[in-house]
Design a protein around this motif. Sequence first.
Motif, PDB file in Angstrom:
ATOM      1  N   PHE A  81      -4.108   7.104  -3.892  1.00 27.84           N
ATOM      2  CA  PHE A  81      -3.937   5.892  -3.087  1.00 27.84           C
ATOM      3  C   PHE A  81      -3.695   4.721  -4.037  1.00 27.84           C
ATOM      4  O   PHE A  81      -4.397   4.579  -5.048  1.00 27.84           O
ATOM      5  N   ARG A 119       4.970  11.698  -0.160  1.00 27.78           N
ATOM      6  CA  ARG A 119       4.670  10.318  -0.585  1.00 27.78           C
ATOM      7  C   ARG A 119       5.089   9.353   0.519  1.00 27.78           C
ATOM      8  O   ARG A 119       6.120   9.544   1.173  1.00 27.78           O
ATOM      9  N   LEU A 167       0.836  -1.190   0.000  1.00 30.97           N
ATOM     10  CA  LEU A 167       0.000   0.000   0.000  1.00 30.97           C
ATOM     11  C   LEU A 167       0.877   1.248   0.000  1.00 30.97           C
ATOM     12  O   LEU A 167       1.869   1.322   0.726  1.00 30.97           O
ATOM     13  N   SER A 168       0.524   2.237  -0.816  1.00 22.81           N
ATOM     14  CA  SER A 168       1.270   3.484  -0.861  1.00 22.81           C
ATOM     15  C   SER A 168       0.334   4.620  -1.265  1.00 22.81           C
ATOM     16  O   SER A 168      -0.781   4.386  -1.741  1.00 22.81           O
ATOM     17  N   ALA A 169       0.798   5.853  -1.086  1.00 23.99           N
ATOM     18  CA  ALA A 169      -0.029   7.018  -1.405  1.00 23.99           C
ATOM     19  C   ALA A 169       0.865   8.232  -1.584  1.00 23.99           C
ATOM     20  O   ALA A 169       2.005   8.263  -1.114  1.00 23.99           O
ATOM     21  N   TYR A 170       0.339   9.233  -2.273  1.00 22.66           N
ATOM     22  CA  TYR A 170       1.023  10.516  -2.350  1.00 22.66           C
ATOM     23  C   TYR A 170       0.005  11.629  -2.573  1.00 22.66           C
ATOM     24  O   TYR A 170      -1.121  11.398  -3.009  1.00 22.66           O
ATOM     25  N   TYR A 227      -6.529   5.131  -7.037  1.00 21.95           N
ATOM     26  CA  TYR A 227      -7.692   6.016  -6.921  1.00 21.95           C
ATOM     27  C   TYR A 227      -7.219   7.418  -6.556  1.00 21.95           C
ATOM     28  O   TYR A 227      -6.321   7.584  -5.730  1.00 21.95           O
ATOM     29  N   ASP A 228      -7.823   8.425  -7.203  1.00 22.19           N
ATOM     30  CA  ASP A 228      -7.495   9.822  -6.929  1.00 22.19           C
ATOM     31  C   ASP A 228      -8.634  10.439  -6.127  1.00 22.19           C
ATOM     32  O   ASP A 228      -9.729  10.682  -6.641  1.00 22.19           O
ATOM     33  N   ALA A 232      -2.702   0.392  -4.391  1.00 27.21           N
ATOM     34  CA  ALA A 232      -2.560  -0.941  -3.807  1.00 27.21           C
ATOM     35  C   ALA A 232      -2.025  -1.876  -4.886  1.00 27.21           C
ATOM     36  O   ALA A 232      -2.625  -2.004  -5.958  1.00 27.21           O
TER      37      ALA A 232
END
Length: 337
Positions: free
Chosen positions: A63, A336, A36-39, A79-80, A65
């Motif tokens: 987001f 991030r 899982l990551s996001a920025y 997903y934004d 995955a």
Amino acid sequence: MRNTLLFIFILLLPIDLVAQETLGKVVNTLKERINLSAYAQLGYTYNSAADPDNTFDIKRVIFMADGKITERWSCYFMYDFAVSSLQELYTSYQFLPRLSVRVGQFKTPYTMENQLSPTTVELINCYSLPACYLVGINGSDVLCSASGGRDIGLMIYGDLFKKLLTYKVALMNGQGINTKDKNSQKDVVGYLSVNPLEWLTVGTSVVIGKGHSVAGAPIHGIEPGENYRRNRWSVGAFLTGEKASLRTEFMLGKDADVKSNGGYATGCVRIIRNVEAVASYEYLNRDVVAEDKQSNYMAGLQYWFYPKCRLQVQYTRLSPKHNDPSDLVQAQVQVRF
């Protein structure tokens, strides 16, 4: 009664331990197989030609995955939250070491720039004028909707000769994200890059297809709802060094009988530790015959205050051929994790 409860507890204790052990195995498996990551990117924009001319803005809240089902089979989700839109959803399978197949919604393999993440692209505007227009990233081409450079389809891809050669061939709707195809034709997209040296990549890409106009009025003689020829081609190079990089591409497009072209050159040089100077020139000629051309000149700085996290400040001179020039000042912070 007390002895009965104690007896029941002793009987249930092994079951509870087994359940905890099973739950622990499930959690560890998920941790190993799902990344899982996001920025997020947010900042400030001043545009002397806009009304209103200055604003704080949130560009992206992404987001991601990345799931590993087996050693060869994976799935991906993006997903934004800034625009409440599904960006990518696909599954990939590696049939051979040099042959993989992907099906779903993903980046169209047209141009080198479109396949880069916004977290690595140097411009705060993210992608160049010609890429935004000819790829259909931001809706500047009003014949097609804003797609973020993505589409729905199937792609085969891989690396050959110890990654000397990278290839991608896709069959796509040509209509953009989260949308069914609006005609019976599919776009054929091809990408090929060669890495002759560790610091040099040379690539070319092509799109052969038919678009379906979503414009609200006739554009270039193309009526709303009309199917029209929509072909693209690009060639470019990417040079990377320890302290500097240069990326450049030239692109051609043809919508029905209207020809367009554009190009960019973006360079980045490290000044001191974690601080880089960025400069870029880009132009787009939407109609070669009518000379509907715009050129942009950008200079700025970016400071990497943490891995993959940066602060950017940029000034851009916007110079359309048939209108007065204007100024664009932007600042952006990227985080991030």
